[in-house]
Write a protein that holds these residues in place. Structure first.
Motif, short mmCIF file in Angstrom:
data_model
loop_
_atom_site.label_atom_id
_atom_site.label_comp_id
_atom_site.label_asym_id
_atom_site.label_seq_id
_atom_site.Cartn_x
_atom_site.Cartn_y
_atom_site.Cartn_z
N TYR A 68 14.57 1.13 99.97
CA TYR A 68 13.37 1.61 99.64
C TYR A 68 13.65 3.30 99.05
CZ TYR A 68 10.07 -1.90 100.57
OH TYR A 68 9.35 -2.92 100.44
N ILE A 69 12.99 3.65 97.95
CA ILE A 69 12.98 5.18 97.50
C ILE A 69 11.56 5.74 97.77
CG2 ILE A 69 13.33 6.37 95.60
CD1 ILE A 69 15.18 4.72 94.30
N LEU A 70 11.62 6.77 98.71
CA LEU A 70 10.20 7.51 98.89
C LEU A 70 9.14 6.35 99.37
CD1 LEU A 70 10.38 10.06 96.16
CD2 LEU A 70 11.33 10.12 98.25
N GLY A 71 9.38 5.47 100.08
CA GLY A 71 8.61 4.32 100.75
C GLY A 71 8.28 3.26 99.62
N PRO A 102 9.91 0.19 96.78
CA PRO A 102 10.98 -0.54 96.37
C PRO A 102 11.46 0.04 95.20
CG PRO A 102 9.10 -2.04 96.18
CD PRO A 102 8.93 -0.77 96.90
N VAL A 103 12.72 -0.10 94.80
CA VAL A 103 13.26 0.30 93.54
C VAL A 103 12.44 -0.86 92.11
CG1 VAL A 103 15.28 -0.08 92.12
CG2 VAL A 103 15.53 0.64 94.33
N ALA A 104 12.05 -1.90 92.72
CA ALA A 104 11.28 -2.68 91.58
C ALA A 104 9.89 -1.98 91.31
CB ALA A 104 10.95 -3.82 92.19
N ASP A 105 9.34 -0.83 91.99
CA ASP A 105 8.12 -0.04 91.65
C ASP A 105 8.46 0.87 90.50
OD1 ASP A 105 6.64 -1.53 93.29
OD2 ASP A 105 6.10 0.15 94.43
N TYR A 106 9.70 1.43 90.50
CA TYR A 106 10.10 2.39 89.55
C TYR A 106 10.67 1.99 88.23
CZ TYR A 106 9.55 5.18 94.02
OH TYR A 106 9.13 5.82 95.05
#
Length: 363
Positions: free
Chosen positions: A261-264, A266-270
């Motif tokens: 995760y990145i800053l809480g 998943p990569v899939a959100d970004y």
């Protein structure tokens, strides 16, 4: 069943009858089933379709013989297999062959083998394939002892475990007949491959029951016979299918993985475009330890520059701006040919192989 390889530079038309109506086409390098030869025309089967092609544009592949180590010979820089074909060139300690057939070409001509996979995942794989090896690629000259396939899986450097045994393990599980034909019958097997890896799967080869753990023990993999066996395997339809599935699974190790995760989030959100996912997967293949760390640095910089902290509200332009920042940071890393690889991925988008629209990726 006999097989052949399309040798026409501009591709080869499939017709309904000898000299008849065109019903499809095949790219150079496509391996096809040869059913019967009729007055200069092969009756063939490829990509789930039966038809006829001009025989002069097809090179027949002899059946793979039972291979004995001494049946591979070197003549000048050519390495010749027991079937009489030059399958590699000598270089330094070993041999190499860059291969012929890419993921893109194979998936395009054998879509029937991948009907259960999403179109967007196939497009990402096609975009990434511009930077990776071909399905029959082999290399035994560098410090990884034996390298094979479209993602250039290796036996592992030094005393380390490698990703290539994990690929062979998958072949053993999913296509046991192919595993037996190319590897088991010659005494090669695998051990220590986790059944449910939480990250990139790695393992070790065994030869006649003995594990190859150390650098000195793995030197045996440089013998030309192993390059030949893997090269022959790379021409097999079942092995190609397993390669592509194995390559696709790499995305699951970071895209939605809870441990990445990145800053809480998943990569899939970004990153939700096929273009963006292809860039991340491209870096992961070359430098897996950099993903998603470099993307996290890019997200942090994007926020500092005033970008919205709610990715679900991002526009296409927002994601493209994030990817621009990501590439700036990626180019500063030790990734091999980062700029050229990024350009080839962008070229795939411009050619229509993948989309840069936010939300275009669906695994």
């Amino acid at each position: 069943m006999n097989k052949g390889i399309v040798n026409a530079e501009a591709g080869l038309n499939i017709r309904d009858n000898p000299g008849g109506t065109k019903i499809g086409s095949l790219n150079k390098g496509t391996v096809i089933d040869l059913l019967a030869l009729e007055a200069g025309w092969w009756k063939i089967r490829a990509a789930g379709r039966t038809g006829f092609v001009a025989a002069r544009y097809v090179t027949a592949i002899p059946e793979t013989p039972v291979v004995k180590p001494k049946s591979v010979i070197v003549r000048g820089s050519d390495v010749i297999g027991p079937d009489g074909r030059v399958f590699a060139k000598t270089y330094r300690k070993g041999v190499y062959n860059v291969g012929r057939v890419s993921i893109h070409n194979y998936v395009t001509n054998h879509a029937d083998r991948f009907t259960h996979l999403s179109d967007s995942l196939l497009r990402v794989m096609q975009a990434v394939s511009a930077n990776e090896g071909k399905l029959e690629a082999i290399n035994t000259w560098d410090n990884a002892y034996l390298t094979f396939g479209c993602f250039q899986w290796t036996a592992g450097t030094g005393d380390s475990a490698g990703e290539l045994p994990a690929l062979v393990h998958r072949l053993k599980r999913d296509k046991p007949q192919a595993f037996e034909k190319y590897f088991k019958d010659a005494g090669l097997d695998v051990v220590e491959v986790p059944e449910s890896p939480s990250d990139i799967a790695r393992g070790r080869f065994t030869l006649k029951g003995r594990a190859l753990r150390t650098a000195s023990e793995k030197e045996v993999l440089r013998e030309h016979i192993w390059a030949y066996r893997f090269w022959c395997a790379g021409e097999d339809a079942d092995v190609r299918e397993v390669q592509i599935h194995h390559a696709m699974d790499r995305l699951h190790t970071f895209y939605r993985h809870p441990g990445k995760y990145i800053l809480g989030r998943p990569v899939a959100d970004y990153v939700t475009s096929q273009y963006g996912v292809a860039l991340l997967l491209d870096q992961h293949v070359n430098r897996p330890g950099h993903v998603p760390r470099i993307l996290e640095q890019a997200v942090t910089r994007f926020y500092r520059q005033g970008g919205s902290k709610t990715p679900e509200s991002w526009s296409i332009a927002d994601e493209l701006r994030l990817l621009d920042i990501y590439l700036e940071l990626r180019h500063e890393t030790s990734m091999t040919d980062s700029r050229q690889r990024a350009q080839r991925t962008l070229d795939a988008v411009r050619q229509g192989l993948a989309s840069d629209q936010r939300g275009s990726f669906a695994a």
